[in-house]
Design an enzyme around this catalytic site. Structure first.
Site, PDB file in Angstrom:
ATOM      1  N   PRO A   1       0.790  -1.231   0.000  1.00 44.24           N
ATOM      2  CA  PRO A   1       0.000   0.000   0.000  1.00 44.24           C
ATOM      3  C   PRO A   1       0.824   1.284   0.000  1.00 44.24           C
ATOM      4  O   PRO A   1       1.844   1.385   0.683  1.00 44.24           O
ATOM      5  CB  PRO A   1      -0.835  -0.112   1.280  1.00 44.24           C
ATOM      6  CG  PRO A   1      -0.173  -1.142   2.107  1.00 44.24           C
ATOM      7  CD  PRO A   1       0.486  -2.091   1.147  1.00 44.24           C
ATOM      8  N   ASN A   2       0.331   2.214  -0.771  1.00 45.16           N
ATOM      9  CA  ASN A   2       0.876   3.576  -0.882  1.00 45.16           C
ATOM     10  C   ASN A   2       2.189   3.670  -1.648  1.00 45.16           C
ATOM     11  O   ASN A   2       2.719   4.762  -1.823  1.00 45.16           O
ATOM     12  CB  ASN A   2       1.024   4.228   0.507  1.00 45.16           C
ATOM     13  CG  ASN A   2      -0.302   4.316   1.229  1.00 45.16           C
ATOM     14  OD1 ASN A   2      -1.262   4.826   0.656  1.00 45.16           O
ATOM     15  ND2 ASN A   2      -0.382   3.798   2.445  1.00 45.16           N
TER      16      ASN A   2
ATOM     17  N   ARG B   1       5.370  10.840  -2.241  1.00 48.77           N
ATOM     18  CA  ARG B   1       5.098  10.479  -0.841  1.00 48.77           C
ATOM     19  C   ARG B   1       6.372  10.640   0.005  1.00 48.77           C
ATOM     20  O   ARG B   1       7.357   9.932  -0.214  1.00 48.77           O
ATOM     21  CB  ARG B   1       4.617   9.024  -0.787  1.00 48.77           C
ATOM     22  CG  ARG B   1       4.407   8.506   0.590  1.00 48.77           C
ATOM     23  CD  ARG B   1       4.172   7.004   0.593  1.00 48.77           C
ATOM     24  NE  ARG B   1       4.027   6.529   1.957  1.00 48.77           N
ATOM     25  CZ  ARG B   1       4.185   5.276   2.322  1.00 48.77           C
ATOM     26  NH1 ARG B   1       4.471   4.348   1.432  1.00 48.77           N
ATOM     27  NH2 ARG B   1       4.052   4.939   3.581  1.00 48.77           N
TER      28      ARG B   1
ATOM     29  N   TYR C   1      11.498   8.394   1.382  1.00 46.62           N
ATOM     30  CA  TYR C   1      11.461   7.402   0.305  1.00 46.62           C
ATOM     31  C   TYR C   1      12.115   7.871  -1.002  1.00 46.62           C
ATOM     32  O   TYR C   1      12.112   7.133  -1.983  1.00 46.62           O
ATOM     33  CB  TYR C   1      10.003   6.985   0.038  1.00 46.62           C
ATOM     34  CG  TYR C   1       9.286   6.458   1.269  1.00 46.62           C
ATOM     35  CD1 TYR C   1       9.761   5.328   1.930  1.00 46.62           C
ATOM     36  CD2 TYR C   1       8.150   7.093   1.776  1.00 46.62           C
ATOM     37  CE1 TYR C   1       9.131   4.831   3.058  1.00 46.62           C
ATOM     38  CE2 TYR C   1       7.504   6.605   2.916  1.00 46.62           C
ATOM     39  CZ  TYR C   1       8.002   5.476   3.546  1.00 46.62           C
ATOM     40  OH  TYR C   1       7.376   4.982   4.660  1.00 46.62           O
TER      41      TYR C   1
ATOM     42  N   ASN D   1       7.966  -5.732  -0.789  1.00 46.18           N
ATOM     43  CA  ASN D   1       7.897  -4.645   0.178  1.00 46.18           C
ATOM     44  C   ASN D   1       6.428  -4.566   0.591  1.00 46.18           C
ATOM     45  O   ASN D   1       5.612  -3.952  -0.106  1.00 46.18           O
ATOM     46  CB  ASN D   1       8.373  -3.325  -0.446  1.00 46.18           C
ATOM     47  CG  ASN D   1       8.349  -2.188   0.569  1.00 46.18           C
ATOM     48  OD1 ASN D   1       7.755  -2.316   1.638  1.00 46.18           O
ATOM     49  ND2 ASN D   1       8.960  -1.071   0.236  1.00 46.18           N
TER      50      ASN D   1
ATOM     51  N   ALA E   1       3.022  -0.942   4.833  1.00 46.01           N
ATOM     52  CA  ALA E   1       2.451  -0.944   6.190  1.00 46.01           C
ATOM     53  C   ALA E   1       1.979  -2.334   6.632  1.00 46.01           C
ATOM     54  O   ALA E   1       1.945  -2.627   7.836  1.00 46.01           O
ATOM     55  CB  ALA E   1       1.311   0.062   6.278  1.00 46.01           C
TER      56      ALA E   1
ATOM     57  N   HIS F   1       3.865  -4.692   9.193  1.00 47.23           N
ATOM     58  CA  HIS F   1       3.766  -4.606  10.649  1.00 47.23           C
ATOM     59  C   HIS F   1       2.492  -5.249  11.207  1.00 47.23           C
ATOM     60  O   HIS F   1       2.327  -5.320  12.414  1.00 47.23           O
ATOM     61  CB  HIS F   1       3.849  -3.132  11.064  1.00 47.23           C
ATOM     62  CG  HIS F   1       4.913  -2.392  10.312  1.00 47.23           C
ATOM     63  ND1 HIS F   1       6.257  -2.704  10.428  1.00 47.23           N
ATOM     64  CD2 HIS F   1       4.851  -1.394   9.385  1.00 47.23           C
ATOM     65  CE1 HIS F   1       6.960  -1.918   9.619  1.00 47.23           C
ATOM     66  NE2 HIS F   1       6.128  -1.118   8.978  1.00 47.23           N
TER      67      HIS F   1
ATOM     68  N   ASP G   1       1.608 -15.776   6.096  1.00 51.84           N
ATOM     69  CA  ASP G   1       1.171 -17.152   5.828  1.00 51.84           C
ATOM     70  C   ASP G   1       1.204 -17.489   4.335  1.00 51.84           C
ATOM     71  O   ASP G   1       1.513 -18.624   3.964  1.00 51.84           O
ATOM     72  CB  ASP G   1      -0.243 -17.381   6.383  1.00 51.84           C
ATOM     73  CG  ASP G   1      -0.243 -17.497   7.904  1.00 51.84           C
ATOM     74  OD1 ASP G   1       0.850 -17.439   8.522  1.00 51.84           O
ATOM     75  OD2 ASP G   1      -1.347 -17.641   8.483  1.00 51.84           O
TER      76      ASP G   1
ATOM     77  N   GLU H   1      12.488  -9.601   1.744  1.00 57.60           N
ATOM     78  CA  GLU H   1      11.700  -8.426   2.140  1.00 57.60           C
ATOM     79  C   GLU H   1      12.577  -7.178   2.002  1.00 57.60           C
ATOM     80  O   GLU H   1      13.730  -7.176   2.440  1.00 57.60           O
ATOM     81  CB  GLU H   1      11.242  -8.594   3.588  1.00 57.60           C
ATOM     82  CG  GLU H   1      10.444  -7.409   4.102  1.00 57.60           C
ATOM     83  CD  GLU H   1       9.728  -7.722   5.419  1.00 57.60           C
ATOM     84  OE1 GLU H   1       9.035  -8.756   5.483  1.00 57.60           O
ATOM     85  OE2 GLU H   1       9.878  -6.931   6.362  1.00 57.60           O
TER      86      GLU H   1
ATOM     87  N   HIS I   1      12.660  -2.855   2.470  1.00 61.56           N
ATOM     88  CA  HIS I   1      12.090  -1.565   2.879  1.00 61.56           C
ATOM     89  C   HIS I   1      13.017  -0.469   2.414  1.00 61.56           C
ATOM     90  O   HIS I   1      14.236  -0.559   2.606  1.00 61.56           O
ATOM     91  CB  HIS I   1      11.899  -1.494   4.397  1.00 61.56           C
ATOM     92  CG  HIS I   1      10.955  -2.536   4.863  1.00 61.56           C
ATOM     93  ND1 HIS I   1       9.600  -2.452   4.654  1.00 61.56           N
ATOM     94  CD2 HIS I   1      11.175  -3.728   5.457  1.00 61.56           C
ATOM     95  CE1 HIS I   1       9.030  -3.542   5.118  1.00 61.56           C
ATOM     96  NE2 HIS I   1       9.955  -4.339   5.604  1.00 61.56           N
TER      97      HIS I   1
ATOM     98  N   SER J   1      13.049   2.672   3.493  1.00 58.65           N
ATOM     99  CA  SER J   1      13.543   3.404   4.674  1.00 58.65           C
ATOM    100  C   SER J   1      14.071   2.409   5.709  1.00 58.65           C
ATOM    101  O   SER J   1      13.808   1.206   5.625  1.00 58.65           O
ATOM    102  CB  SER J   1      12.407   4.238   5.276  1.00 58.65           C
ATOM    103  OG  SER J   1      11.397   3.380   5.791  1.00 58.65           O
TER     104      SER J   1
ATOM    105  N   ARG K   1      12.817   4.458  12.879  1.00 56.65           N
ATOM    106  CA  ARG K   1      11.606   5.270  12.823  1.00 56.65           C
ATOM    107  C   ARG K   1      10.731   4.984  14.045  1.00 56.65           C
ATOM    108  O   ARG K   1      11.245   4.707  15.115  1.00 56.65           O
ATOM    109  CB  ARG K   1      10.889   5.002  11.492  1.00 56.65           C
ATOM    110  CG  ARG K   1      11.759   5.363  10.285  1.00 56.65           C
ATOM    111  CD  ARG K   1      11.071   5.067   8.973  1.00 56.65           C
ATOM    112  NE  ARG K   1       9.821   5.825   8.850  1.00 56.65           N
ATOM    113  CZ  ARG K   1       8.925   5.599   7.893  1.00 56.65           C
ATOM    114  NH1 ARG K   1       9.145   4.663   6.979  1.00 56.65           N
ATOM    115  NH2 ARG K   1       7.812   6.312   7.850  1.00 56.65           N
TER     116      ARG K   1
ATOM    117  N   ARG L   1       7.122   0.361  13.745  1.00 55.75           N
ATOM    118  CA  ARG L   1       7.667  -0.148  12.478  1.00 55.75           C
ATOM    119  C   ARG L   1       8.779  -1.175  12.693  1.00 55.75           C
ATOM    120  O   ARG L   1       9.251  -1.818  11.758  1.00 55.75           O
ATOM    121  CB  ARG L   1       8.213   1.001  11.625  1.00 55.75           C
ATOM    122  CG  ARG L   1       7.138   1.904  11.114  1.00 55.75           C
ATOM    123  CD  ARG L   1       7.678   2.937  10.150  1.00 55.75           C
ATOM    124  NE  ARG L   1       6.798   4.082  10.128  1.00 55.75           N
ATOM    125  CZ  ARG L   1       5.704   4.181   9.379  1.00 55.75           C
ATOM    126  NH1 ARG L   1       5.367   3.215   8.539  1.00 55.75           N
ATOM    127  NH2 ARG L   1       4.938   5.261   9.452  1.00 55.75           N
TER     128      ARG L   1
HETATM  129  C1  DQA Z   1       8.164   0.887   4.037  1.00 59.52           C
HETATM  130  C2  DQA Z   1       8.210   1.078   5.552  1.00 59.52           C
HETATM  131  C3  DQA Z   1       6.831   0.858   6.158  1.00 59.52           C
HETATM  132  O1  DQA Z   1       6.872   1.044   7.572  1.00 59.52           O
HETATM  133  C4  DQA Z   1       5.845   1.859   5.588  1.00 59.52           C
HETATM  134  O2  DQA Z   1       4.558   1.620   6.098  1.00 59.52           O
HETATM  135  C5  DQA Z   1       5.844   1.887   4.105  1.00 59.52           C
HETATM  136  C6  DQA Z   1       7.122   1.790   3.398  1.00 59.52           C
HETATM  137  C7  DQA Z   1       9.520   1.194   3.362  1.00 59.52           C
HETATM  138  O3  DQA Z   1       9.689   0.800   2.221  1.00 59.52           O
HETATM  139  O4  DQA Z   1      10.383   1.848   3.960  1.00 59.52           O
HETATM  140  O5  DQA Z   1       4.814   2.076   3.482  1.00 59.52           O
HETATM  141  O6  DQA Z   1       7.854  -0.464   3.757  1.00 59.52           O
END
Ligand code: DQA
Length: 148
Positions: free
Chosen positions: A9-10, A17, A22, A74, A77, A80, A87, A98, A100, A102, A107, A111
């Site tokens: 998401p996002n 953003r 990021y 990735n 959110a 977390h 699963d 995985e 990320h 950031s 943070r 997170r």
């Molecule tokens: C993220 C870190 C997550 O905590 C956050 O919710 C994101 C981006 C990252 O790529 O740093 O949406 O996954």
């Protein structure tokens, strides 16, 4: 070798953003540079982004029938919170890394916990978009080693 890159998401908002966290590059530019890197390795790469947990679970579930060899994820959110994505990764038994953008450990406290990393081969955080390239190299090496 087939690798799927899943963004949660996002992440379609990358570029605008929180650029201080990021960066200013877009999801499209990430996908373009990953396509170039995959091409150099002779890897077939595909991309999926969704803001919906169920859609991500469903996409991971389809990886077996599609012959996907590795997943870069990735979960954003959902990292977390999502037992369902954990699963799904565990169920398909396809090596996953995985990523990320950031540094999630630098943070907010919430997170620091990742529900999904324990279903992955490894994780990379805090290295910006470069983390995805490192994940691709790591998966490539891992899959080649397992194939031997
Ligand atoms: C993220 C870190 C997550 O905590 C956050 O919710 C994101 C981006 C990252 O790529 O740093 O949406 O996954």
């Amino acid at each position: 070798m087939k690798i799927l890159v899943v963004n949660g998401p996002n992440l379609k908002l990358l570029g605008t953003r929180c650029p201080e966290l990021y960066g200013s590059e877009t999801l499209k530019s990430l996908e373009e540079s990953m396509t170039r890197r995959a091409g150099a390795l002779g890897v077939e790469i595909s991309f999926f982004q969704s803001d919906c947990e169920g859609a991500i679970v469903e996409r991971i579930g389809r990886c077996i029938s599609e012959g996907i060899d590795g997943i870069i994820i990735n979960p954003a959110a959902y990292t977390h919170t999502s037992i369902a994505i954990h699963d799904a990764l565990e169920a398909v038994r396809i090596p996953a890394v995985e990523v990320h953008i950031s540094n999630i450990h630098k943070r907010e406290e919430f997170r620091r916990r990742t529900m999904t990393a324990s279903a992955c081969l490894g994780s990379i955080c805090g290295l910006g978009f470069f983390g995805y390239e490192l994940a691709l190299d790591a998966l490539f090496n891992h899959i080649k080693k397992v194939e031997k």
